[in-house]
Design an enzyme around this catalytic site. Structure first.
Site, PDB file in Angstrom:
ATOM      1  N   ARG A  68       9.868  41.878  25.485  1.00 47.27           N
ATOM      2  CA  ARG A  68       8.920  42.181  26.933  1.00 47.27           C
ATOM      3  C   ARG A  68       9.260  42.368  28.393  1.00 47.27           C
ATOM      4  NH1 ARG A  68       4.977  38.194  25.259  1.00 47.27           N
ATOM      5  NH2 ARG A  68       5.238  36.788  23.885  1.00 47.27           N
ATOM      6  N   ASP A 110      -7.639  44.867  22.559  1.00 49.66           N
ATOM      7  CA  ASP A 110      -7.157  45.235  21.694  1.00 49.66           C
ATOM      8  C   ASP A 110      -8.685  45.621  21.134  1.00 49.66           C
ATOM      9  OD1 ASP A 110      -6.150  46.926  19.600  1.00 49.66           O
ATOM     10  OD2 ASP A 110      -4.566  44.954  18.987  1.00 49.66           O
ATOM     11  N   GLU A 142      -5.157  39.887  31.573  1.00 48.47           N
ATOM     12  CA  GLU A 142      -4.804  40.678  30.470  1.00 48.47           C
ATOM     13  C   GLU A 142      -3.559  40.761  30.766  1.00 48.47           C
ATOM     14  OE1 GLU A 142      -4.041  39.210  27.414  1.00 48.47           O
ATOM     15  OE2 GLU A 142      -5.263  38.438  26.480  1.00 48.47           O
ATOM     16  N   ASP A 143      -2.740  41.111  28.983  1.00 50.96           N
ATOM     17  CA  ASP A 143      -2.233  42.341  29.246  1.00 50.96           C
ATOM     18  C   ASP A 143      -2.780  43.392  28.558  1.00 50.96           C
ATOM     19  OD1 ASP A 143      -2.424  41.300  27.341  1.00 50.96           O
ATOM     20  OD2 ASP A 143       0.105  40.597  26.507  1.00 50.96           O
ATOM     21  N   PHE A 151       0.390  50.335  18.542  1.00 48.70           N
ATOM     22  CA  PHE A 151       0.872  49.289  19.078  1.00 48.70           C
ATOM     23  C   PHE A 151       2.558  49.806  20.244  1.00 48.70           C
ATOM     24  CE2 PHE A 151       2.892  45.099  18.834  1.00 48.70           C
ATOM     25  CZ  PHE A 151       2.639  44.507  18.776  1.00 48.70           C
TER      26      PHE A 151
HETATM   27  P1  IMP Z   1      -7.187  41.824  20.771  1.00 48.60           P
HETATM   28  O1  IMP Z   1      -8.037  40.169  20.939  1.00 48.60           O
HETATM   29  O2  IMP Z   1      -7.719  42.332  19.537  1.00 48.60           O
HETATM   30  O3  IMP Z   1      -7.964  42.136  21.791  1.00 48.60           O
HETATM   31  O4  IMP Z   1      -5.758  41.062  20.830  1.00 48.60           O
HETATM   32  C1  IMP Z   1      -5.357  40.220  22.661  1.00 48.60           C
HETATM   33  C2  IMP Z   1      -3.851  40.131  22.574  1.00 48.60           C
HETATM   34  O5  IMP Z   1      -3.007  40.985  21.120  1.00 48.60           O
HETATM   35  C3  IMP Z   1      -3.477  41.067  23.660  1.00 48.60           C
HETATM   36  O6  IMP Z   1      -3.435  39.703  24.466  1.00 48.60           O
HETATM   37  C4  IMP Z   1      -1.921  40.914  23.100  1.00 48.60           C
HETATM   38  O7  IMP Z   1      -1.228  39.603  22.842  1.00 48.60           O
HETATM   39  C5  IMP Z   1      -1.774  41.473  21.685  1.00 48.60           C
HETATM   40  N1  IMP Z   1      -1.465  43.172  21.465  1.00 48.60           N
HETATM   41  C6  IMP Z   1      -3.259  44.039  21.143  1.00 48.60           C
HETATM   42  N2  IMP Z   1      -2.211  44.817  21.071  1.00 48.60           N
HETATM   43  C7  IMP Z   1      -1.184  44.921  21.555  1.00 48.60           C
HETATM   44  C8  IMP Z   1      -0.011  45.730  21.542  1.00 48.60           C
HETATM   45  O8  IMP Z   1      -0.556  47.026  21.199  1.00 48.60           O
HETATM   46  N3  IMP Z   1       1.082  45.762  21.716  1.00 48.60           N
HETATM   47  C9  IMP Z   1       1.898  43.613  22.011  1.00 48.60           C
HETATM   48  N4  IMP Z   1       0.437  43.126  21.749  1.00 48.60           N
HETATM   49  C10 IMP Z   1      -0.535  43.596  21.476  1.00 48.60           C
HETATM   50 MG    MG Z   2       1.510  38.737  21.977  1.00 47.67          MG
END
Ligand code: IMP
Ligand code: MG
Length: 210
Positions: free
Chosen positions: A200, A138, A134-135, A187
């Site tokens: 990206r 969050d 995963e990138d 963010f």
């Molecule tokens: P989560 O479900 O809140 O953990 O979010 C996961 C997804 O939200 C990640 O795989 C990203 O694609 C996107 N995301 C969350 N935080 C960021 C950020 O700071 N920058 C860009 N994308 C984010």
């Molecule tokens: Mg995204």
């Protein structure tokens, strides 16, 4: 004669290199995501050299931990593609790669936890060693969904490798075996991470400036 021909072609080559360098001046290239909105790129949180060093360390750790066990990397599109392709080059055991695409409903910067699969895996994972790449983690809601979904397919092992994590934002507690960097609640964009599909292509991770 021969040396004359060599020096002529070498002159041609170096002129071509100079022309190429002139096409894209460096300051424009660094800030220019597809829209060219330089103002969206704020403070750099993780520089290109630190990314490279840490991705190498993660690749080496994964190679050690999975030695003798063919590994399947599951990249989560699109953000993880950049991290995954660099990571793979530092893994020196047999490894395969597959991708999933998921849409997480929510605003531009917050996921709701309601996840829809846009593209599923091409291969079955029953009995296999699987590592989700995963990138960023969050809230953790997307990853929670993926762990449940892939876990129900009975892999031998299922672990997570995330480049970035924002511990302050976490809504669910998740096992993330490999983590690149912990970052504050900002963010971020770059190295695969986007804001409305932009940025990206930045070679570093920076704060989104709004
Ligand atoms: P989560 O479900 O809140 O953990 O979010 C996961 C997804 O939200 C990640 O795989 C990203 O694609 C996107 N995301 C969350 N935080 C960021 C950020 O700071 N920058 C860009 N994308 C984010
Ligand atoms: Mg995204």
């Amino acid at each position: 004669m021969a040396s004359c021909a060599w020096s002529r072609s070498s002159r041609v080559r170096s002129t071509a290199v100079i022309r190429l360098l002139r096409v894209v001046p460096i300051p424009e290239r660094v800030g220019a995501a597809s829209s060219g909105e330089i103002s969206e790129v704020g403070e750099v949180l993780v520089g290109a050299e630190d990314l490279k060093r840490r991705v190498r360390e993660l690749g080496e750790a994964i190679s050690r931990d999975y030695a003798g066990r063919p590994l399947l990397l599951v990249g989560v599109l699109k953000g993880a593609v950049f991290f995954l392709s660099d990571l793979m080059r530092f893994i020196d055991i047999p490894v395969e790669v597959d991708f999933m695409a998921v849409a997480s409903y929510g605003s531009a910067t917050d996921s709701s936890g309601v996840v829809r699969i846009l593209k599923d895996l091409d291969v079955a994972i029953e009995g296999r060693d699987v590592l989700i790449v995963e990138d960023i983690v969050d809230s953790g809601l997307t990853l929670q969904y993926l762990l449940r979904n892939l876990g129900s397919r009975n892999p031998a092992t299922l672990e997570v490798c995330a480049l970035l994590t924002k511990p302050d934002r976490r809504k669910v507690d998740l096992p993330t075996r490999y983590v690149g960097f912990e970052i504050p609640d900002r963010f971020v964009i770059g190295y695969g991470l986007d804001y409305a599909e932009r940025h990206r292509n930045l070679p570093f991770v920076a704060v989104l400036e709004r």
